[in-house]
Write an enzyme that holds these catalytic residues in place. Structure first.
Site, PDB file in Angstrom:
ATOM      1  N   LYS A   1       1.392  -1.584   0.010  1.00  0.00           N
ATOM      2  CA  LYS A   1      -0.058  -0.466   0.183  1.00  0.00           C
ATOM      3  C   LYS A   1       1.369   1.467  -0.222  1.00  0.00           C
ATOM      4  O   LYS A   1       2.109   1.197  -0.144  1.00  0.00           O
ATOM      5  CB  LYS A   1      -0.737  -0.026   0.905  1.00  0.00           C
ATOM      6  CG  LYS A   1      -1.847  -0.806   1.093  1.00  0.00           C
ATOM      7  CD  LYS A   1      -2.874  -1.035  -0.109  1.00  0.00           C
ATOM      8  CE  LYS A   1      -3.554  -2.665  -0.805  1.00  0.00           C
ATOM      9  NZ  LYS A   1      -4.311  -2.857   0.391  1.00  0.00           N
TER      10      LYS A   1
HETATM   11  C1  LIG Z   1      -6.037  -4.056   0.723  1.00  0.00           C
HETATM   12  C2  LIG Z   1      -7.572  -3.380   0.789  1.00  0.00           C
HETATM   13  C3  LIG Z   1      -8.105  -3.515   1.743  1.00  0.00           C
HETATM   14  C4  LIG Z   1      -7.456  -4.807   3.220  1.00  0.00           C
HETATM   15  O1  LIG Z   1      -6.407  -3.982   4.255  1.00  0.00           O
HETATM   16  P1  LIG Z   1      -4.750  -4.641   4.453  1.00  0.00           P
HETATM   17  O2  LIG Z   1      -4.684  -3.897   5.746  1.00  0.00           O
HETATM   18  O3  LIG Z   1      -4.470  -5.377   4.243  1.00  0.00           O
HETATM   19  O4  LIG Z   1      -6.175  -5.839   5.687  1.00  0.00           O
HETATM   20  C5  LIG Z   1      -8.920  -3.497   2.000  1.00  0.00           C
HETATM   21  N1  LIG Z   1      -9.483  -2.880   1.242  1.00  0.00           N
HETATM   22  C6  LIG Z   1      -9.259  -2.609   0.117  1.00  0.00           C
HETATM   23  C7  LIG Z   1      -9.684  -1.653  -1.095  1.00  0.00           C
HETATM   24  C8  LIG Z   1      -7.368  -2.907  -0.180  1.00  0.00           C
HETATM   25  O5  LIG Z   1      -7.077  -2.976  -1.700  1.00  0.00           O
END
Ligand SMILES: *Cc1c(COP(=O)(O)O)cnc(C)c1O
Length: 383
Positions: free
Chosen positions: A186
């Site tokens: 991310k």
């Molecule tokens: C990555 C992601 C999540 C989950 O994030 P985590 O921190 O891995 O739990 C939720 N929603 C979207 C749209 C994502 O891309």
């Protein structure tokens, strides 16, 4: 002349993060402590006056806690775009409620609020917009929707740090909660981690309790206040969703670099836009004038009916990693079978899914790596 493979995504971590994590370990606080508190304070300050930020060990955990805090439970329906990762919808099921999948605006891949309005029933309690790729859903349209239909709003901002629209940063608004992800790929990372922000103290107080076993005061507060350190009360069957100090220490360095890393991604996106203007690809939407796009993803589309999978294979043969965001939820067996869902119910998402390819756009890409992607794409897609 074989070049080493270029991955689709890599975290952008350097000596400052390594030092911060090392210092955190040396301090002896390896669970939630002063680094977590400082990370929350710095994140809240970025979101604006009156915002409280609460760390969690994933965005999934944060979305779960946010829905729990606004009282979502069995019999409730929550509107979720089909164009998302399964985490957005699965947390609704954790609470025994039903996600109602909604088609998307084909320009942005964000939830189509018209389709969402058509999906409202007397059981609808909330909407969970996803700011896909880092392009925000209009905050004013979202507020109008919430008021018109009397529903709560939990924003999935996993892609949207930093992002802004209509002069409002994602996370600064009047939603019940906004949830960011710090997963490895991310826009900022703590390895695994997340943050819930809200102006609603009832929501953030509840989340603070439920992220740590339903204990009414978190560990850090216990060690700071005059209340004896052994004393606590369990007021609910909570979860184990707290972030650790080494992770928070990494997050603080990443947060300080968030804008600089976003600007690098935006520069890569601008280079792609320019280089791909004469290809047969449809390029991503930038949103209206004044939008701050986080550029977590750069999604191109091959022409309707073209061989998308062949394009992905050809990129892979050139050593370039790509991905597809997302396989719409209504195409996954669990969601499809549970709701007896068909492609016809989601005409936009179903059609666009066949066309999309995500290209590498991470801040530690070198100019040479960017040019490698440019050369491969223009070679494959120019007339
Ligand atoms: C990555 C992601 C999540 C989950 O994030 P985590 O921190 O891995 O739990 C939720 N929603 C979207 C749209 C994502 O891309």
């Amino acid at each position: 002349m074989t070049e080493s493979p270029l991955p689709f995504a890599l975290p952008d971590l350097g000596e400052a993060e390594i030092e911060a994590v090392t210092d955190a370990i040396r301090s002896g606080w390896v669970s939630s402590g002063p680094q977590v508190k400082a990370f929350e304070d710095e994140f809240a300050a970025l979101c604006g006056d009156g915002v409280t930020a609460v760390t969690v060990n994933s965005a999934t955990a944060g979305l779960h806690l946010a829905l729990e805090a606004i009282g979502i439970g069995p019999g409730d329906e929550v509107l979720v775009p089909t164009w998302t990762f399964t985490a957005t919808a699965e947390v609704v099921r954790y609470l025994g409620a039903e996600p109602v999948l909604v088609d998307v605006d084909p320009r942005t891949f964000n939830i189509d609020l018209g389709a969402a309005a058509a999906a409202v029933t007397p059981r609808t309690r909330a909407i969970m917009p996803v700011h896909f790729a880092g392009l925000p859903v209009s905050p004013s349209a979202l507020r109008d929707f919430a008021v018109t239909h009397g529903v709560r709003v939990v924003e999935d901002a996993a892609h949207a740090l930093p992002a802004a629209a209509e002069g409002e940063m994602v996370g600064s608004g009047a939603s019940d909660a906004t949830v960011f992800s710090f997963y490895a790929t991310k826009t900022i990372t703590t390895g695994e981690g997340g943050m819930v922000v809200s102006r609603n103290a009832e929501v953030t107080d509840r989340i603070k309790v439920m992220r740590l076993h339903g204990i009414s005061r978190d560990a850090f507060d216990r060690y700071r206040s005059s209340v004896p350190s052994w004393q606590y009360e369990v007021i609910a069957p909570g979860y184990k969703y707290n972030l650790t100090d080494p992770a928070a220490a990494m997050g603080r360095v990443q947060l300080a670099r968030a804008r600089e890393m976003r600007d690098r991604r935006a520069a890569i996106a601008a280079r792609y836009d320019e280089a791909f203007a004469d290809t047969d690809l449809q390029l991503p939407d930038h949103g209206p004038e004044g939008t701050l796009h986080a550029w977590h993803l750069y999604v191109v589309r091959v022409p309707q009916g073209d061989d998308r999978d062949g394009f992905i294979r050809a990129m892979s043969e050139r050593g370039i990693g790509t991905s597809v965001h997302f396989i719409p939820l209504h195409k996954h067996p669990y969601w499809r079978d549970r709701g007896a869902l068909t492609d016809d119910q989601f005409p936009q998402a179903s059609a666009e899914f066949e066309r999309v390819v995500s290209l590498p756009v991470f801040s530690s890409m070198t100019d040479a790596q960017v040019e490698r992607v440019v050369e491969a794409v223009t070679a494959l897609r120019s007339a």
